[in-house]
Design an enzyme around this catalytic site. Structure first.
Site, short mmCIF file in Angstrom:
data_model
loop_
_atom_site.label_atom_id
_atom_site.label_comp_id
_atom_site.label_asym_id
_atom_site.label_seq_id
_atom_site.Cartn_x
_atom_site.Cartn_y
_atom_site.Cartn_z
N TYR A 57 1.55 -29.31 54.84
CA TYR A 57 2.00 -30.50 55.56
C TYR A 57 0.85 -31.22 56.26
O TYR A 57 0.55 -32.38 55.95
CB TYR A 57 3.10 -30.08 56.55
CG TYR A 57 3.47 -31.12 57.59
CD1 TYR A 57 3.70 -32.44 57.23
CD2 TYR A 57 3.59 -30.76 58.93
CE1 TYR A 57 4.05 -33.39 58.18
CE2 TYR A 57 3.95 -31.70 59.88
CZ TYR A 57 4.17 -33.01 59.51
OH TYR A 57 4.51 -33.93 60.45
N ILE A 58 0.17 -30.54 57.17
CA ILE A 58 -0.90 -31.22 57.91
C ILE A 58 -2.10 -31.43 57.00
O ILE A 58 -2.70 -32.52 56.96
CB ILE A 58 -1.27 -30.41 59.18
CG1 ILE A 58 -0.04 -30.25 60.09
CG2 ILE A 58 -2.40 -31.11 59.93
CD1 ILE A 58 -0.24 -29.34 61.27
N ASP A 118 -5.88 -24.05 47.84
CA ASP A 118 -4.53 -23.70 48.30
C ASP A 118 -3.93 -22.65 47.37
O ASP A 118 -4.16 -22.69 46.15
CB ASP A 118 -3.63 -24.95 48.31
CG ASP A 118 -2.52 -24.86 49.34
OD1 ASP A 118 -2.56 -25.62 50.32
OD2 ASP A 118 -1.63 -24.01 49.17
N LEU A 164 -0.64 -22.26 47.33
CA LEU A 164 0.70 -22.84 47.09
C LEU A 164 1.85 -21.93 47.55
O LEU A 164 2.97 -22.13 47.12
CB LEU A 164 0.88 -23.23 45.62
CG LEU A 164 -0.05 -24.32 45.08
CD1 LEU A 164 0.31 -24.65 43.64
CD2 LEU A 164 0.01 -25.59 45.94
N THR A 177 -3.86 -23.89 67.81
CA THR A 177 -2.50 -24.22 68.26
C THR A 177 -2.32 -24.06 69.76
O THR A 177 -3.01 -23.23 70.38
CB THR A 177 -1.49 -23.28 67.55
OG1 THR A 177 -0.22 -23.41 68.17
CG2 THR A 177 -1.89 -21.83 67.63
N TYR A 229 1.71 -15.32 66.04
CA TYR A 229 1.12 -16.53 65.46
C TYR A 229 -0.01 -17.04 66.37
O TYR A 229 -1.15 -17.22 65.94
CB TYR A 229 2.19 -17.60 65.26
CG TYR A 229 1.62 -18.96 64.97
CD1 TYR A 229 0.84 -19.18 63.85
CD2 TYR A 229 1.86 -20.02 65.86
CE1 TYR A 229 0.29 -20.43 63.61
CE2 TYR A 229 1.31 -21.28 65.61
CZ TYR A 229 0.52 -21.47 64.49
OH TYR A 229 -0.03 -22.70 64.26
N HIS A 279 11.45 -26.14 61.75
CA HIS A 279 10.99 -27.01 62.83
C HIS A 279 12.07 -27.99 63.28
O HIS A 279 12.89 -28.44 62.49
CB HIS A 279 9.73 -27.77 62.39
CG HIS A 279 8.57 -26.85 62.22
ND1 HIS A 279 8.06 -26.50 61.00
CD2 HIS A 279 7.84 -26.15 63.13
CE1 HIS A 279 7.06 -25.65 61.15
NE2 HIS A 279 6.91 -25.42 62.43
N ARG A 320 15.14 -18.32 71.01
CA ARG A 320 14.37 -17.78 69.89
C ARG A 320 13.20 -16.98 70.48
O ARG A 320 12.54 -17.46 71.41
CB ARG A 320 13.85 -18.96 69.05
CG ARG A 320 13.08 -18.57 67.82
CD ARG A 320 12.74 -19.79 66.97
NE ARG A 320 11.77 -20.68 67.62
CZ ARG A 320 11.25 -21.76 67.04
NH1 ARG A 320 11.63 -22.12 65.83
NH2 ARG A 320 10.38 -22.51 67.68
N1 UDP Z 1 14.26 -25.58 68.23
C1 UDP Z 1 15.64 -25.56 68.33
N2 UDP Z 1 16.38 -25.49 67.18
C2 UDP Z 1 15.82 -25.43 65.96
C3 UDP Z 1 14.41 -25.46 65.84
C4 UDP Z 1 13.66 -25.54 67.00
O1 UDP Z 1 16.18 -25.61 69.43
O2 UDP Z 1 16.56 -25.33 64.95
C5 UDP Z 1 13.44 -25.68 69.44
C6 UDP Z 1 12.48 -24.51 69.62
O3 UDP Z 1 13.09 -23.45 70.33
C7 UDP Z 1 11.33 -25.15 70.40
C8 UDP Z 1 11.35 -26.62 69.92
O4 UDP Z 1 12.63 -26.82 69.33
O5 UDP Z 1 11.61 -25.14 71.77
C9 UDP Z 1 10.28 -26.92 68.90
O6 UDP Z 1 10.34 -25.91 67.89
P1 UDP Z 1 9.54 -26.03 66.54
O7 UDP Z 1 9.93 -24.84 65.70
O8 UDP Z 1 9.74 -27.38 65.95
O9 UDP Z 1 8.01 -25.93 66.96
P2 UDP Z 1 7.21 -24.80 67.81
O10 UDP Z 1 7.35 -25.20 69.25
O11 UDP Z 1 7.77 -23.47 67.49
O12 UDP Z 1 5.80 -24.97 67.32
#
Ligand code: UDP
Length: 329
Positions: free
Chosen positions: A11-12, A31, A33, A117, A141, A189, A282
């Site tokens: 993606y990026i 890559d 893939l 990150t 990560y 995401h 999560r």
């Molecule tokens: N999030 C959520 N529901 C989803 C996916 C993500 O509530 O189905 C929340 C997640 O807990 C975080 C924010 O959205 O607080 C961004 O999550 P993402 O996975 O997009 O990016 P990250 O922060 O993990 O890099």
């Protein structure tokens, strides 16, 4: 300049490859893939299919291509998965980059822009976060990326490999042409999932926790457009080529949005209701991540152009509408 972009079908990476080609550079995309897409790679880039950890493949790539600098995106990047499978992350993200650095050393390639990150900070001490704030990742990560940053520091001291580590906050959006965008399988995401609900591909979005210490209880993130991120990589490479020392920079817009706020903006942009439901937290998610990117603005001369969440979601929506099945379309 001839640039090796590891993970250039992702993606990026694919957006950075386009920006490099538009700036007149020659690009070699490396890559495997596993998460990348052939169709995301610009036709003017040379594609080398293989893995950073494959010694023979890497020797061939470095022998056959003149490489002036490297940009490294090749990594797994799912926070939740990394908590469940830490070794997968250390093997791919840390050991993979170690292999790349070994070949850079052998072939005397001494410049690398590394995709790091905001997850290196973990639960932040201060908001907005500065580059020299405490780094204490809350998931493998982030730890795998922080470990690479530390390895880079020692490779600079010992071998003179100059690096710029770019600590991205939450990357979203798509190329303004609508030709390339975000396509993960499975998608985890926030913004793409919200847009899949808008498209009718999913019934609802689960909001992961509404009991965080934030104004509406949902996590706050700083969203940055993938094209602004691409610009920053080109500027970072330019800065290394000008003989500047190794450094670490934050890349975000300096403004935080809660999950519920992102949803509201997406409802406005798409005109769809977008059903949501509160579910449990999560693993590994910090409550609030917002960047202070003043050093990127000053030292890299970085000027973000898509610095509103509406613009970010609009470009992502354009991509998703035109490619409801991603690169399969
Ligand atoms: N999030 C959520 N529901 C989803 C996916 C993500 O509530 O189905 C929340 C997640 O807990 C975080 C924010 O959205 O607080 C961004 O999550 P993402 O996975 O997009 O990016 P990250 O922060 O993990 O890099």
């Amino acid at each position: 300049m001839s640039i090796l972009v590891c993970g250039g079908a992702g993606y990026i990476g694919s957006h950075v490859v386009r920006a490099l080609i538009d700036a007149g550079d020659d690009v070699v995309v490396l890559d495997n893939l596993i998460t990348g897409h052939v169709d995301a790679v610009h036709e003017k880039a040379k594609l080398e299919l293989g893995d950073l950890k494959d010694d023979e493949f890497m020797k061939r790539v470095f022998n056959e291509n003149k490489i002036d600098g490297v940009i490294d995106f090749a990594a797994f990047s799912l926070v939740g998965e990394s908590v469940k499978e830490p070794l997968k992350y250390f093997e791919n993200n840390f050991y993979g980059t170690l292999c790349l650095l070994k070949h850079m050393k052998s072939y005397k390639v001494n410049k690398i822009v590394f995709s790091s990150t905001a997850a290196t900070y973990g639960e932040p001490e201060n908001i907005p976060i500065l580059e020299n704030d405490r780094t204490f990742p809350t998931n493998p990560y982030g730890e795998s990326k922080l470990s690479v940053e530390k390895m880079l520091k020692w490779c600079d001291k010992a071998y003179g490999i100059k690096y710029t580590a770019l600590r991205y906050f939450n990357v979203a959006g798509a190329h303004p042409s609508g030709e390339i965008g975000e396509d993960h399988d499975p998608e985890t995401h926030l913004i793409p999932i919200i847009l899949e609900v808008a498209l009718g591909k999913r019934e609802k979005i689960n909001i992961y926790g509404d009991d965080y210490p934030t104004m509406d209880g949902t996590c706050i993130r700083d969203y940055i457009h993938v094209m602004d991120l691409a610009d920053a990589h080109i500027l970072a490479l330019k800065r290394l080529n000008a003989g500047n020392p190794s450094d670490i920079f934050n890349l975000g817009n300096g403004e935080g949005f809660s999950v519920k706020e992102v949803l509201d903006i997406a409802r406005n942009v798409t005109g769809h209701a977008i059903l949501s439901e509160i579910s449990s937290r999560r693993d590994g998610d910090p409550a609030k991540l917002i960047a202070n990117s003043n050093r990127s603005i000053k030292e890299l001369n970085w000027i973000p152009k898509y610095n509103s969440l509406e613009k970010i979601i609009e470009t992502a929506w354009n991509w998703h509408q035109n490619h409801p099945h991603g690169y399969q379309d």
